[in-house]
Design a protein around this motif. Structure first.
Motif, PDB file in Angstrom:
ATOM      1  N   LYS A   1      20.800  52.418  45.897  1.00 26.25           N
ATOM      2  CA  LYS A   1      21.001  51.424  44.829  1.00 26.25           C
ATOM      3  C   LYS A   1      19.692  51.307  44.062  1.00 26.25           C
ATOM      4  O   LYS A   1      18.633  51.199  44.674  1.00 26.25           O
ATOM      5  CB  LYS A   1      21.345  50.061  45.433  1.00 26.25           C
TER       6      LYS A   1
ATOM      7  N   CYS B   1      27.524  50.428  30.350  1.00 24.03           N
ATOM      8  CA  CYS B   1      26.990  49.692  31.512  1.00 24.03           C
ATOM      9  C   CYS B   1      26.125  48.522  31.052  1.00 24.03           C
ATOM     10  O   CYS B   1      26.241  47.401  31.567  1.00 24.03           O
ATOM     11  CB  CYS B   1      26.160  50.620  32.408  1.00 24.03           C
TER      12      CYS B   1
ATOM     13  N   LEU C   1      23.739  47.610  36.806  1.00 26.54           N
ATOM     14  CA  LEU C   1      24.228  48.028  35.483  1.00 26.54           C
ATOM     15  C   LEU C   1      23.068  48.148  34.491  1.00 26.54           C
ATOM     16  O   LEU C   1      23.192  48.791  33.448  1.00 26.54           O
ATOM     17  CB  LEU C   1      25.271  47.033  34.970  1.00 26.54           C
TER      18      LEU C   1
ATOM     19  N   ALA D   1      21.923  51.955  35.612  1.00 26.53           N
ATOM     20  CA  ALA D   1      22.857  53.076  35.811  1.00 26.53           C
ATOM     21  C   ALA D   1      22.963  53.975  34.580  1.00 26.53           C
ATOM     22  O   ALA D   1      23.025  53.498  33.445  1.00 26.53           O
ATOM     23  CB  ALA D   1      24.235  52.532  36.178  1.00 26.53           C
TER      24      ALA D   1
ATOM     25  N   MET E   1      28.765  54.415  35.399  1.00 23.78           N
ATOM     26  CA  MET E   1      29.468  53.714  36.477  1.00 23.78           C
ATOM     27  C   MET E   1      30.950  54.037  36.311  1.00 23.78           C
ATOM     28  O   MET E   1      31.459  54.046  35.183  1.00 23.78           O
ATOM     29  CB  MET E   1      29.219  52.212  36.389  1.00 23.78           C
TER      30      MET E   1
ATOM     31  N   ASN F   1      23.365  57.983  44.009  1.00 29.17           N
ATOM     32  CA  ASN F   1      24.701  57.405  43.838  1.00 29.17           C
ATOM     33  C   ASN F   1      24.993  56.323  44.847  1.00 29.17           C
ATOM     34  O   ASN F   1      24.379  56.252  45.911  1.00 29.17           O
ATOM     35  CB  ASN F   1      25.754  58.519  43.901  1.00 29.17           C
TER      36      ASN F   1
ATOM     37  N   SER G   1      33.509  50.899  42.840  1.00 29.52           N
ATOM     38  CA  SER G   1      32.738  51.066  41.606  1.00 29.52           C
ATOM     39  C   SER G   1      31.616  52.027  41.966  1.00 29.52           C
ATOM     40  O   SER G   1      30.785  51.725  42.823  1.00 29.52           O
ATOM     41  CB  SER G   1      32.164  49.728  41.149  1.00 29.52           C
TER      42      SER G   1
ATOM     43  N   PHE H   1      28.361  54.054  41.208  1.00 31.51           N
ATOM     44  CA  PHE H   1      27.181  54.022  40.336  1.00 31.51           C
ATOM     45  C   PHE H   1      26.418  55.337  40.425  1.00 31.51           C
ATOM     46  O   PHE H   1      26.223  55.878  41.523  1.00 31.51           O
ATOM     47  CB  PHE H   1      26.234  52.888  40.756  1.00 31.51           C
TER      48      PHE H   1
END
Ligand SMILES: Cc1cc2nc3c(=O)[nH]c(=O)nc-3n(C[C@H](O)[C@H](O)[C@H](O)COP(=O)(O)O)c2cc1C
Length: 226
Positions: A27, A85, A105, A108, A111, A160, A188, A190
């Motif tokens: 993340k 995003c 967001l 990214a 997404m 990812n 979802s 990313f």
């Protein structure tokens, strides 16, 4: 039969094994928007591969009566590029969302809202969908497509993350993104840029990754008396 498992010079099994191992939840979070870089063409390549996942049953006809996305596949992908995003992030922030989703967001490159298509039930169901074999197999197929996607991204060095979605599951978000209410969000997904040279982002992994245990804890050969 052993010859079926011998190395195939046309395929690079070692590469596949390495990519499976390298895939990990990553993340990337930031307080401020990162630049919007257009990676649509690269993401399109990932999507093509994802679509080769196995699927056992055609989606119910109720999902096919639409002009866009009429495939019998039991999943749908709704792709947002970096610009989309950032605009979605602004929308969530306006609504007071203080979760990690807006922070991801902000960074990214893309997404993807991945949904699966439940068979409509004629009886009342408790929960999200009727828990039968057909629906289980729709979810399984859509999950295989997501894993294809994650592996293809990993192979290209794209960080990812498969998220349950948080606020991205809400009916309001479905409506905003034009996703039919009859579909269910599977995740979802990313995709993040390389940010090793930036100190204004935070990179996180998960604790569960290293708690799998050895193979003997989840797989064994089975004897059959003959
Ligand atoms: C269906 C599904 C939903 C997930 N949702 C989340 C989520 O909402 N938040 C999160 O931190 N990780 C989520 N994950 C990622 C897992 O936490 C992660 O795969 C697990 O910790 C193992 O780590 P690894 O992916 O690095 O091997 C999800 C994974 C799957 C398969």
């Amino acid at each position: 039969m052993a010859s079926d498992l011998s190395p195939n010079p046309a395929s690079d099994a070692t590469t596949v094994d390495r990519v499976q191992l390298e895939r990990r939840t990553t993340k990337v979070l930031a307080e401020d928007d990162l630049p919007e870089i257009d990676h649509r063409a690269q993401i399109d390549d990932l999507i093509v591969g994802a679509g080769w996942a196995p699927f056992h049953r055609a989606a119910h006809q109720a999902h096919l009566d639409r002009d866009d996305l009429p495939s019998i596949l039991p999943w749908r992908f709704y792709m947002l590029d970096a610009g989309a995003c950032r605009r979605l992030r602004a929308f969530l922030l306006e609504r007071g969302d203080v979760t990690k989703i807006p922070k991801m967001l902000a960074t990214a490159d893309a997404m993807i809202q991945v949904t699966w298509l439940p068979n409509p039930s004629t009886e009342p169901v408790s929960g999200l969908f009727k828990a039968d074999l057909a629906n289980m197999e729709h979810i399984a197929a859509a999950s295989a497509a997501v894993q294809n996607l994650l592996l293809a991204a990993t192979a290209r060095g794209i960080a990812n993350y498969w998220s349950s979605g948080g606020a991205l599951r809400s009916p309001e978000l479905f409506e905003k993104l034009g996703i039919p209410a009859s579909e269910i969000l599977l995740g979802s997904i990313f995709f993040f840029p390389q940010t090793a040279d930036r100190d204004d982002v935070e990179v996180r992994h998960t604790k569960l990754r290293d708690q799998r245990g050895p193979i003997e804890h989840w797989a064994r050969w089975v004897d059959v008396d003959g």
